[in-house]
Design an enzyme around this catalytic site. Structure first.
Site, PDB file in Angstrom:
ATOM      1  N   TYR A   1      -9.255   5.624  -7.792  1.00  0.00           N
ATOM      2  CA  TYR A   1      -8.446   5.343  -8.985  1.00  0.00           C
ATOM      3  C   TYR A   1      -9.357   5.054 -10.179  1.00  0.00           C
ATOM      4  O   TYR A   1      -9.215   5.648 -11.247  1.00  0.00           O
ATOM      5  CB  TYR A   1      -7.535   4.134  -8.701  1.00  0.00           C
ATOM      6  CG  TYR A   1      -6.603   3.802  -9.839  1.00  0.00           C
ATOM      7  CD1 TYR A   1      -5.314   4.310  -9.876  1.00  0.00           C
ATOM      8  CD2 TYR A   1      -7.023   2.999 -10.901  1.00  0.00           C
ATOM      9  CE1 TYR A   1      -4.453   4.013 -10.933  1.00  0.00           C
ATOM     10  CE2 TYR A   1      -6.187   2.708 -11.961  1.00  0.00           C
ATOM     11  CZ  TYR A   1      -4.899   3.206 -11.962  1.00  0.00           C
ATOM     12  OH  TYR A   1      -4.057   2.924 -13.019  1.00  0.00           O
TER      13      TYR A   1
ATOM     14  N   SER B   1       4.182  -0.705  -5.969  1.00  0.00           N
ATOM     15  CA  SER B   1       3.794  -1.789  -6.849  1.00  0.00           C
ATOM     16  C   SER B   1       4.041  -3.192  -6.285  1.00  0.00           C
ATOM     17  O   SER B   1       4.537  -4.077  -6.978  1.00  0.00           O
ATOM     18  CB  SER B   1       4.542  -1.579  -8.168  1.00  0.00           C
ATOM     19  OG  SER B   1       4.024  -2.334  -9.151  1.00  0.00           O
TER      20      SER B   1
ATOM     21  N   ASP C   1       3.054  -0.972 -14.093  1.00  0.00           N
ATOM     22  CA  ASP C   1       3.662  -1.708 -12.980  1.00  0.00           C
ATOM     23  C   ASP C   1       4.081  -3.116 -13.395  1.00  0.00           C
ATOM     24  O   ASP C   1       5.199  -3.554 -13.103  1.00  0.00           O
ATOM     25  CB  ASP C   1       2.676  -1.789 -11.806  1.00  0.00           C
ATOM     26  CG  ASP C   1       2.241  -0.412 -11.338  1.00  0.00           C
ATOM     27  OD1 ASP C   1       2.833   0.585 -11.793  1.00  0.00           O
ATOM     28  OD2 ASP C   1       1.300  -0.323 -10.535  1.00  0.00           O
TER      29      ASP C   1
ATOM     30  N   SER D   1       1.642  -5.117  -5.690  1.00  0.00           N
ATOM     31  CA  SER D   1       0.662  -5.969  -6.382  1.00  0.00           C
ATOM     32  C   SER D   1       1.248  -6.585  -7.647  1.00  0.00           C
ATOM     33  O   SER D   1       1.197  -7.797  -7.846  1.00  0.00           O
ATOM     34  CB  SER D   1      -0.572  -5.170  -6.793  1.00  0.00           C
ATOM     35  OG  SER D   1      -1.083  -4.468  -5.710  1.00  0.00           O
TER      36      SER D   1
ATOM     37  N   GLY E   1       0.810  -1.222   0.000  1.00  0.00           N
ATOM     38  CA  GLY E   1       0.000   0.000   0.000  1.00  0.00           C
ATOM     39  C   GLY E   1       0.833   1.257   0.000  1.00  0.00           C
ATOM     40  O   GLY E   1       0.389   2.305   0.468  1.00  0.00           O
TER      41      GLY E   1
HETATM   42  C1  GLA Z   1      -1.006   2.509 -10.105  1.00  0.00           C
HETATM   43  C2  GLA Z   1      -1.392   1.702 -11.340  1.00  0.00           C
HETATM   44  C3  GLA Z   1      -0.569   2.124 -12.549  1.00  0.00           C
HETATM   45  C4  GLA Z   1      -0.581   3.628 -12.754  1.00  0.00           C
HETATM   46  C5  GLA Z   1      -0.287   4.365 -11.434  1.00  0.00           C
HETATM   47  C6  GLA Z   1      -0.464   5.846 -11.554  1.00  0.00           C
HETATM   48  O1  GLA Z   1       0.301   2.182  -9.737  1.00  0.00           O
HETATM   49  O2  GLA Z   1      -1.221   0.319 -11.116  1.00  0.00           O
HETATM   50  O3  GLA Z   1      -1.017   1.447 -13.700  1.00  0.00           O
HETATM   51  O4  GLA Z   1      -1.790   4.050 -13.309  1.00  0.00           O
HETATM   52  O5  GLA Z   1      -1.097   3.902 -10.376  1.00  0.00           O
HETATM   53  O6  GLA Z   1       0.459   6.376 -12.441  1.00  0.00           O
END
Ligand code: GLA
Length: 391
Positions: free
Chosen positions: A229, A134, A180, A136, A130
């Site tokens: 988001y 990245s 990501d 995830s 969180g």
């Molecule tokens: C998250 C999403 C990405 C991107 C960013 C913002 O990390 O997984 O794909 O959109 O937010 O730039």
């Protein structure tokens, strides 16, 4: 008060092997995929635009062993929990549980006609959760690699990236862009990638020796951010529909020039216009930042980072007061070229570009000042751009 998180790859793989032995017996493969920091180009990827991420030295590790049946048994170190997923009954809505990522990756691979073997897996994650770094995507990619290797398949790397993104859309519920997962696979040591999210081609940009990328974790979690988001993404899609009758041939905000947006702003609701203004100017900033990096102009690069932050804060409205504070604190230090929030936002981290010789004093200064104002001890990571996923 220097806080750093340095987990050597060797010790992580030892921990994982020992844990696997404890939970399941011996493992036959270990894969790891890195987290990433996005240096500039935020919320542009799902608009077919440009981003500039770098894979960083925190990994999600997945150890695995094949089973004789059609079941995935998965143990998560972080949650100290073991779950069981029948490979023939993976469908279903997202449950807000860590296993959604594993279930999603297995399901999309099978739907893409890669019939998986059952497996025992142990997951060990170093990427802060969180935090906008990245975790995830690194979990998805490491899991996908373990599953396809244990099943004896070879999946083209770009297809793997797209399948992991699909898993997140369909089984986690975030309609993320491709940055990501792409970085977790294609990250290159010592470099940021300048990725064109439409053509999916990238250019490698070396990070100069005399600067450092330093990430400051506000420790504010962005757990509730996926609704926001998806709303931002929907705003961008609405804008394209409203602009299409006036700007022939556009299919994403990538195709909209700043002047065209200004010319047609009256067809957009005020908030949607501001979202668009962020995206179209951010795309320009990424292109300008790539040029600045190539010509060694750290000052210009840094100014573009500050501009990006202001645009994310005021127009895209995905920052928060702790991130704004970290950027303000960074801007008062003469060794810092630029700073901005990184990742999806609503918490998480800032990324700072600074003089290489100043990383200790910067860490000390920002940790103390942030603690004084917020009462929160931040984590500071001096990042090394690393290679993407591997065995
Ligand atoms: C998250 C999403 C990405 C991107 C960013 C913002 O990390 O997984 O794909 O959109 O937010 O730039």
């Amino acid at each position: 008060m220097t806080i750093s998180r340095l987990v050597s790859s060797e010790s992580a793989s030892d921990v994982l092997t020992a844990r696997f032995r404890e939970v399941f017996g011996a493992s036959s493969c270990i894969f790891r995929a890195p987290g990433r920091v996005n240096v500039v180009g935020e919320h542009t990827d799902y608009n077919d635009g440009f981003v500039m991420p770098a894979a960083i030295q925190f990994y999600t590790w997945v150890a695995g062993e094949k089973r004789g049946d059609r079941v995935l048994e998965v143990y998560s170190e972080h949650f100290d929990e073991k779950i069981s997923l029948p490979l023939d009954a993976l469908a279903g809505p997202h449950r807000g549980h860590w296993s959604d990522f594993i279930r999603g990756v297995a399901a999309v691979l099978q739907n893409a006609r890669y019939k998986l073997a059952g497996a025992n897996l142990v997951v060990h994650g170093e990427v802060p959760l969180g935090a906008g770094l990245s975790s995830s995507a690194s979990l998805e990619v490491a899991t996908a690699l373990a599953l396809i290797s244990l099943s004896g398949f070879d999946v083209p790397r770009l297809e793997l990236v797209k399948l992991c993104q699909k898993a997140e859309h369909e089984y986690v519920g975030t309609r993320c862009g491709i940055m990501d997962q792409y970085t977790a696979v294609f990250g290159t040591a010592g470099h940021a990638l300048m990725l064109d999210c439409r053509s999916l081609e990238y250019q490698m940009l070396p990070i100069p020796q005399d600067v450092r990328l330093v990430v400051c974790n506000s420790m504010v979690k962005h757990e509730l951010a996926s609704g926001e988001y998806n709303r931002r993404r929907a705003d961008c899609e609405e804008a394209v529909k409203l602009l299409q009758p006036h700007l022939l041939g556009i299919s994403a905000l990538r195709d909209v020039a700043v002047a065209d947006l200004e010319a047609w702003k009256q067809v957009l609701p005020a908030t949607v216009y501001r979202r668009c203004r962020h995206v179209v100017t951010e795309n320009q900033r990424v292109l300008a930042a790539a040029k600045a990096l190539q010509s060694g102009d750290a000052d210009r690069f840094g100014r573009l980072m500050y501009q990006s932050h202001a645009s994310l804060r005021d127009d895209y409205q995905v920052s928060c007061k702790e991130l704004d504070l970290l950027v303000d604190l960074a801007s008062s230090s003469s060794s810092v070229y630029g700073a901005r929030m990184t990742g999806g936002g609503f918490g998480g981290c800032t990324v700072n570009l600074l003089r290489a010789d100043a990383s200790d004093s910067f860490t000390e200064h920002i940790s103390q000042a942030y603690l004084e104002v917020t009462g929160i001890i931040p984590e500071i990571y001096v990042c090394e751009p690393v290679q993407g996923a591997q065995a």
